[in-house]
Design a protein around this motif. Structure first.
Motif, PDB file in Angstrom:
ATOM      1  N   TYR A   6      43.113  20.479 -39.461  1.00  0.00           N
ATOM      2  CA  TYR A   6      42.367  20.892 -38.381  1.00  0.00           C
ATOM      3  C   TYR A   6      42.937  20.877 -37.163  1.00  0.00           C
ATOM      4  CZ  TYR A   6      38.114  21.747 -35.767  1.00  0.00           C
ATOM      5  OH  TYR A   6      37.371  22.079 -34.554  1.00  0.00           O
ATOM      6  N   LYS A   8      41.783  23.051 -32.948  1.00  0.00           N
ATOM      7  CA  LYS A   8      40.733  23.649 -32.290  1.00  0.00           C
ATOM      8  C   LYS A   8      40.572  25.026 -32.719  1.00  0.00           C
ATOM      9  CE  LYS A   8      37.709  23.167 -28.743  1.00  0.00           C
ATOM     10  NZ  LYS A   8      36.450  22.587 -28.883  1.00  0.00           N
ATOM     11  N   ASP A  10      40.792  26.264 -35.252  1.00  0.00           N
ATOM     12  CA  ASP A  10      39.702  26.585 -36.562  1.00  0.00           C
ATOM     13  C   ASP A  10      38.172  26.594 -36.509  1.00  0.00           C
ATOM     14  OD1 ASP A  10      42.323  26.657 -38.375  1.00  0.00           O
ATOM     15  OD2 ASP A  10      42.312  24.477 -38.189  1.00  0.00           O
ATOM     16  N   GLU A  11      38.125  26.016 -35.245  1.00  0.00           N
ATOM     17  CA  GLU A  11      36.523  25.745 -34.830  1.00  0.00           C
ATOM     18  C   GLU A  11      35.630  27.072 -34.875  1.00  0.00           C
ATOM     19  OE1 GLU A  11      34.241  24.672 -30.923  1.00  0.00           O
ATOM     20  OE2 GLU A  11      35.813  23.227 -31.199  1.00  0.00           O
ATOM     21  N   SER A  12      35.869  28.087 -34.367  1.00  0.00           N
ATOM     22  CA  SER A  12      35.085  29.217 -34.639  1.00  0.00           C
ATOM     23  C   SER A  12      34.943  29.830 -35.961  1.00  0.00           C
ATOM     24  CB  SER A  12      35.452  30.404 -33.696  1.00  0.00           C
ATOM     25  OG  SER A  12      36.683  30.892 -33.948  1.00  0.00           O
ATOM     26  N   PHE A  15      33.021  27.049 -37.868  1.00  0.00           N
ATOM     27  CA  PHE A  15      31.247  27.031 -37.362  1.00  0.00           C
ATOM     28  C   PHE A  15      30.645  28.559 -38.005  1.00  0.00           C
ATOM     29  CE2 PHE A  15      32.179  23.301 -35.083  1.00  0.00           C
ATOM     30  CZ  PHE A  15      31.138  22.612 -35.447  1.00  0.00           C
ATOM     31  N   GLN A  29      25.789  22.464 -37.601  1.00  0.00           N
ATOM     32  CA  GLN A  29      26.187  23.823 -36.905  1.00  0.00           C
ATOM     33  C   GLN A  29      24.738  24.164 -35.815  1.00  0.00           C
ATOM     34  OE1 GLN A  29      24.004  26.596 -37.298  1.00  0.00           O
ATOM     35  NE2 GLN A  29      23.404  26.311 -39.242  1.00  0.00           N
ATOM     36  N   ARG A  34      25.950  20.437 -33.471  1.00  0.00           N
ATOM     37  CA  ARG A  34      27.368  20.901 -33.216  1.00  0.00           C
ATOM     38  C   ARG A  34      28.380  20.174 -32.410  1.00  0.00           C
ATOM     39  NH1 ARG A  34      28.571  27.058 -33.370  1.00  0.00           N
ATOM     40  NH2 ARG A  34      31.009  27.120 -32.778  1.00  0.00           N
ATOM     41  N   ILE A  38      31.736  18.505 -33.652  1.00  0.00           N
ATOM     42  CA  ILE A  38      33.113  18.875 -33.126  1.00  0.00           C
ATOM     43  C   ILE A  38      33.854  17.732 -32.420  1.00  0.00           C
ATOM     44  CG2 ILE A  38      34.037  19.902 -30.743  1.00  0.00           C
ATOM     45  CD1 ILE A  38      31.988  22.181 -31.024  1.00  0.00           C
ATOM     46  N   LEU A  41      35.122  15.931 -35.540  1.00  0.00           N
ATOM     47  CA  LEU A  41      36.445  16.545 -36.066  1.00  0.00           C
ATOM     48  C   LEU A  41      37.493  16.306 -35.248  1.00  0.00           C
ATOM     49  CD1 LEU A  41      34.787  20.254 -36.790  1.00  0.00           C
ATOM     50  CD2 LEU A  41      35.786  18.525 -38.587  1.00  0.00           C
ATOM     51  N   GLU A  42      37.358  16.300 -34.002  1.00  0.00           N
ATOM     52  CA  GLU A  42      38.602  15.957 -33.138  1.00  0.00           C
ATOM     53  C   GLU A  42      38.933  14.606 -32.995  1.00  0.00           C
ATOM     54  OE1 GLU A  42      36.994  17.600 -29.349  1.00  0.00           O
ATOM     55  OE2 GLU A  42      37.465  19.598 -29.838  1.00  0.00           O
TER      56      GLU A  42
END
Length: 54
Positions: A6, A8, A10-12, A15, A29, A34, A38, A41-42
């Motif tokens: 993953y 950044k 891929d973020e949009s 979601f 989401q 959200r 995020i 994920l980071e």
């Protein structure tokens, strides 16, 4: 299918997918979740699988 780490970028898309899946994903989401999602994920090692539909 492509499996990749993953990023950044891929973020949009991720979601957008969660929104399309409906209210049962609102913890991830929605407004309250959200930012937490995020951050998780980071701060973790996460992989995403992308499938091309012809």
């Amino acid at each position: 299918m492509e499996i990749k780490k993953y990023s950044k970028a891929d973020e949009s898309l991720l979601f957008d997918l969660l929104v399309d899946e409906g209210d049962e994903w609102s913890d991830y989401q929605g407004v309250a979740g959200r930012d937490k999602c995020i951050k998780a994920l980071e701060s973790s090692i996460t992989y995403v699988a992308w499938v091309s539909i012809l």
